[in-house]
Design a protein around this motif. Structure first.
Motif, PDB file in Angstrom:
ATOM      1  N   SER A 143       1.195  -0.903   0.252  1.00 33.98           N
ATOM      2  CA  SER A 143      -0.093   0.081   0.331  1.00 33.98           C
ATOM      3  C   SER A 143       0.532   1.357  -0.362  1.00 33.98           C
ATOM      4  CB  SER A 143      -0.985  -0.060   1.258  1.00 33.98           C
ATOM      5  OG  SER A 143       0.317   0.038   2.543  1.00 33.98           O
ATOM      6  N   THR A 144       2.251   1.521  -0.071  1.00 35.97           N
ATOM      7  CA  THR A 144       2.950   2.037  -0.037  1.00 35.97           C
ATOM      8  C   THR A 144       3.157   2.701  -1.779  1.00 35.97           C
ATOM      9  OG1 THR A 144       3.711   1.654   1.555  1.00 35.97           O
ATOM     10  CG2 THR A 144       5.735   3.259   0.699  1.00 35.97           C
ATOM     11  N   LEU A 145       3.402   3.984  -1.777  1.00 35.93           N
ATOM     12  CA  LEU A 145       3.619   4.315  -3.654  1.00 35.93           C
ATOM     13  C   LEU A 145       4.977   5.701  -2.898  1.00 35.93           C
ATOM     14  CD1 LEU A 145       1.979   5.290  -5.880  1.00 35.93           C
ATOM     15  CD2 LEU A 145       1.774   7.482  -5.164  1.00 35.93           C
ATOM     16  N   VAL A 146       6.142   4.561  -3.764  1.00 37.08           N
ATOM     17  CA  VAL A 146       7.114   5.252  -3.696  1.00 37.08           C
ATOM     18  C   VAL A 146       6.781   7.413  -4.615  1.00 37.08           C
ATOM     19  CG1 VAL A 146       9.380   5.913  -4.989  1.00 37.08           C
ATOM     20  CG2 VAL A 146       8.780   3.430  -4.790  1.00 37.08           C
ATOM     21  N   SER A 202      -2.429  21.300 -14.963  1.00 35.45           N
ATOM     22  CA  SER A 202      -3.345  22.382 -13.779  1.00 35.45           C
ATOM     23  C   SER A 202      -4.566  21.274 -13.413  1.00 35.45           C
ATOM     24  CB  SER A 202      -4.106  23.280 -15.625  1.00 35.45           C
ATOM     25  OG  SER A 202      -4.922  23.498 -14.809  1.00 35.45           O
ATOM     26  N   ALA A 203      -4.919  20.331 -14.318  1.00 29.70           N
ATOM     27  CA  ALA A 203      -6.278  19.641 -13.065  1.00 29.70           C
ATOM     28  C   ALA A 203      -5.657  19.093 -12.099  1.00 29.70           C
ATOM     29  CB  ALA A 203      -6.905  18.940 -13.707  1.00 29.70           C
ATOM     30  N   TRP A 204      -4.543  18.093 -11.738  1.00 32.70           N
ATOM     31  CA  TRP A 204      -4.042  17.539 -10.212  1.00 32.70           C
ATOM     32  C   TRP A 204      -2.704  19.146  -9.456  1.00 32.70           C
ATOM     33  CZ3 TRP A 204      -5.275  13.059  -8.476  1.00 32.70           C
ATOM     34  CH2 TRP A 204      -6.444  12.441  -9.657  1.00 32.70           C
ATOM     35  N   SER A 205      -2.645  20.149  -9.537  1.00 31.52           N
ATOM     36  CA  SER A 205      -2.217  21.043  -9.391  1.00 31.52           C
ATOM     37  C   SER A 205      -2.479  21.083  -8.009  1.00 31.52           C
ATOM     38  CB  SER A 205      -1.464  22.295 -10.233  1.00 31.52           C
ATOM     39  OG  SER A 205      -2.866  23.169  -9.911  1.00 31.52           O
ATOM     40  N   GLU A 206      -3.278  21.012  -7.766  1.00 30.28           N
ATOM     41  CA  GLU A 206      -3.923  22.077  -6.497  1.00 30.28           C
ATOM     42  C   GLU A 206      -4.423  20.291  -5.616  1.00 30.28           C
ATOM     43  OE1 GLU A 206      -3.821  24.984  -5.408  1.00 30.28           O
ATOM     44  OE2 GLU A 206      -3.342  25.025  -6.656  1.00 30.28           O
ATOM     45  N   SER A 207      -3.131  19.308  -6.224  1.00 28.83           N
ATOM     46  CA  SER A 207      -4.157  17.676  -4.878  1.00 28.83           C
ATOM     47  C   SER A 207      -2.964  17.351  -4.704  1.00 28.83           C
ATOM     48  CB  SER A 207      -4.661  16.384  -6.437  1.00 28.83           C
ATOM     49  OG  SER A 207      -5.602  17.346  -7.090  1.00 28.83           O
ATOM     50  N   SER A 208      -3.201  16.547  -3.395  1.00 29.30           N
ATOM     51  CA  SER A 208      -2.105  16.084  -3.136  1.00 29.30           C
ATOM     52  C   SER A 208      -2.647  13.968  -2.713  1.00 29.30           C
ATOM     53  CB  SER A 208      -1.718  16.076  -1.911  1.00 29.30           C
ATOM     54  OG  SER A 208      -2.822  16.639  -0.731  1.00 29.30           O
ATOM     55  N   GLY A 209      -1.768  13.398  -2.591  1.00 27.40           N
ATOM     56  CA  GLY A 209      -1.405  11.885  -2.286  1.00 27.40           C
ATOM     57  C   GLY A 209      -1.074  11.480  -3.288  1.00 27.40           C
ATOM     58  N   GLU A 210      -1.222   9.848  -3.215  1.00 29.29           N
ATOM     59  CA  GLU A 210      -0.412   8.497  -4.238  1.00 29.29           C
ATOM     60  C   GLU A 210      -1.680   8.592  -5.817  1.00 29.29           C
ATOM     61  OE1 GLU A 210      -1.389   5.176  -2.383  1.00 29.29           O
ATOM     62  OE2 GLU A 210      -0.086   5.020  -0.705  1.00 29.29           O
ATOM     63  N   LEU A 211      -2.511   8.979  -5.290  1.00 23.14           N
ATOM     64  CA  LEU A 211      -2.864   9.119  -7.254  1.00 23.14           C
ATOM     65  C   LEU A 211      -1.848  10.274  -7.457  1.00 23.14           C
ATOM     66  CD1 LEU A 211      -4.522   7.699  -9.054  1.00 23.14           C
ATOM     67  CD2 LEU A 211      -6.374   9.467  -8.608  1.00 23.14           C
ATOM     68  N   ALA A 212      -2.186  11.775  -7.053  1.00 28.45           N
ATOM     69  CA  ALA A 212      -2.145  12.824  -7.597  1.00 28.45           C
ATOM     70  C   ALA A 212       0.074  12.171  -8.287  1.00 28.45           C
ATOM     71  CB  ALA A 212      -1.697  13.993  -6.452  1.00 28.45           C
TER      72      ALA A 212
END
Length: 419
Positions: free
Chosen positions: A38-41, A214-224
């Motif tokens: 469950s760990t993302l590098v 642009s769409a992901w610039s404000e996102s955080s976390g594994e998927l971003a």
């Protein structure tokens, strides 16, 4: 050419094993494996040129090493295989003990250049005749460990996190067990798969990239983080996509999956994007029926494809071959004695080929005497990890302890020159 379908249900199940691993899809033709459990590098990557390249060619389904490198001096070989043996007078590169199957003729320029080592009687220390279990054991190369980390993932991670395109699997969409682990690697069906889905022109791709950023610039976390990494990989791999699709030096690849994968491999090496480890698969070699003779049969068809593709690959590389070492591996070998269907059942010992840069050509390994009984195996006298260890320690300056935990080489075959 249509390749024979695998005979064993066990073999058929192996193609699904990698779907249990985490991956991020690029486009639909490639996957960037960035998850382990469950760990993302999460790190920053920068592709740098590779001084040396290791190509690992997996001969899936358990190739018959006794047909590819024939111990013609042992009379038991001919007694045990009355309808499928390779006649002594048809063998190539014959010495007092061994000779090569005539379908390996495209590799003779490499052989005569002392760039092919054939190491016989190699394999797992203890026989394992299950395709699935043997593949996992060979590719983990860490007996008894509960960790699901492959030896190539440990190899690419020896210097800490790097670019995901340091290790690339070409020609398939499922990560091999050898590549699975905490270090990110790229798995793709081909060069064009490492791109953003949609129109392929540069302007359209640039627009899609900008929109995603642009769409992901404000996102955080594994998927971003995964999206950012995928976009970096697509950009870093762009020189490979832009490279010529015409093989160099007059090389002609066979029209088969292995030929296409090795052509993509040569393009990747030529583009110099930092790929240090590249893997390709070739199978199935699971020949329970109709092995055939030198001029026909399942083994001839597979050996033709293998030798033609590998020969074209090294011709295509030209001077770049001076930094590329290719090693073959198969999960186990076949029985000494042919079965009632003019085929061979699952066995133990096998042959490994090492070709290219740093290789001191010839036949290697302690060849045991064969036994002509229904359940006779080619015994293993060289742990397969000893072959791989000599390649990675001498060519890539790797540590035995890190890549092959708990393994202590019992002998130095000395088929690779030291750096």
């Amino acid at each position: 050419m249509t390749e024979q379908l695998p005979c064993c249900e066990d073999y058929l199940r192996t193609s699904r094993r990698g779907f249990l691993r985490g991956s991020l899809v690029l486009g639909g033709a490639a996957a960037l494996t960035v998850a382990h459990g469950s760990t993302l590098v999460q790190t920053a990557y920068a592709a740098t040129p590779a001084e040396r390249v290791l190509v690992v060619l997996s001969m899936r389904g358990a190739a018959d090493g006794l047909s590819l490198v024939v111990p013609h001096a042992d009379p038991v070989y001919y007694q045990a295989r009355p309808s499928i043996s390779v006649p002594s007078d048809r063998l190539l590169a014959k010495d007092a003990m061994f000779g090569l199957h005539p379908s390996l003729a495209p590799l003779m320029p490499l052989w005569h250049g002392n760039k092919i080592a054939a190491i016989h009687a190699t394999g797992l220390p203890v026989a394992n005749r299950s395709h699935f279990a043997a593949m996992e054991e060979v590719e983990d190369a860490d007996p008894g460990s509960p960790e699901r980390v492959g030896w190539l993932n440990r190899l690419v991670g020896r210097d800490g996190p790097g670019s995901p395109i340091e290790a690339i699997q070409l020609g398939g969409g499922v990560p091999d067990a050898a590549m699975v682990g905490p270090q990110p690697v790229l798995v793709t069906t081909g060069v064009d798969g490492v791109s953003l889905a949609g129109a392929s022109d540069a302007a359209s791709e640039a627009a899609r990239r900008a929109a995603l950023l642009s769409a992901w610039s404000e996102s955080s976390g594994e998927l971003a983080t995964g999206v950012d990494t995928a976009l970096d990989v697509v950009a870093d791999f762009a020189p490979v996509r832009a490279s010529s699709t015409t093989p160099a030096n007059g090389a002609v690849y066979p029209s088969n999956d292995l030929g296409r994968a090795l052509h993509a491999c040569a393009r990747t090496i030529r583009a110099d994007v930092g790929a240090e480890i590249i893997t390709v698969d070739h199978g199935s070699w699971d020949h329970h029926t109709w092995i055939g003779r030198p001029d026909s049969g399942n083994l001839k068809n597979m050996a033709d494809a293998f030798a033609g593709s590998v020969g074209a690959f090294f011709a295509d590389l030209g001077p770049l071959a001076d930094k590329v070492t290719l090693v073959t591996i198969s999960e186990f070998g076949r029985r000494v004695t042919e079965n009632a269907n003019q085929g061979l059942d699952h066995g133990h010992g096998n042959v490994m080929f090492v070709m290219g840069a740093g290789v001191k050509g010839g036949y290697y390994g302690a060849m045991p005497r064969l036994t002509n009984t229904s359940d006779a195996d080619l015994l293993v006298t060289t742990d397969y990890r000893g072959v791989l260890n000599e390649v990675v320690t001498r060519r890539l300056n790797a540590s035995t302890a890190q890549v092959f935990p708990g393994f202590s080489p019992q002998q130095d075959l000395n088929f690779i020159t030291s750096l």
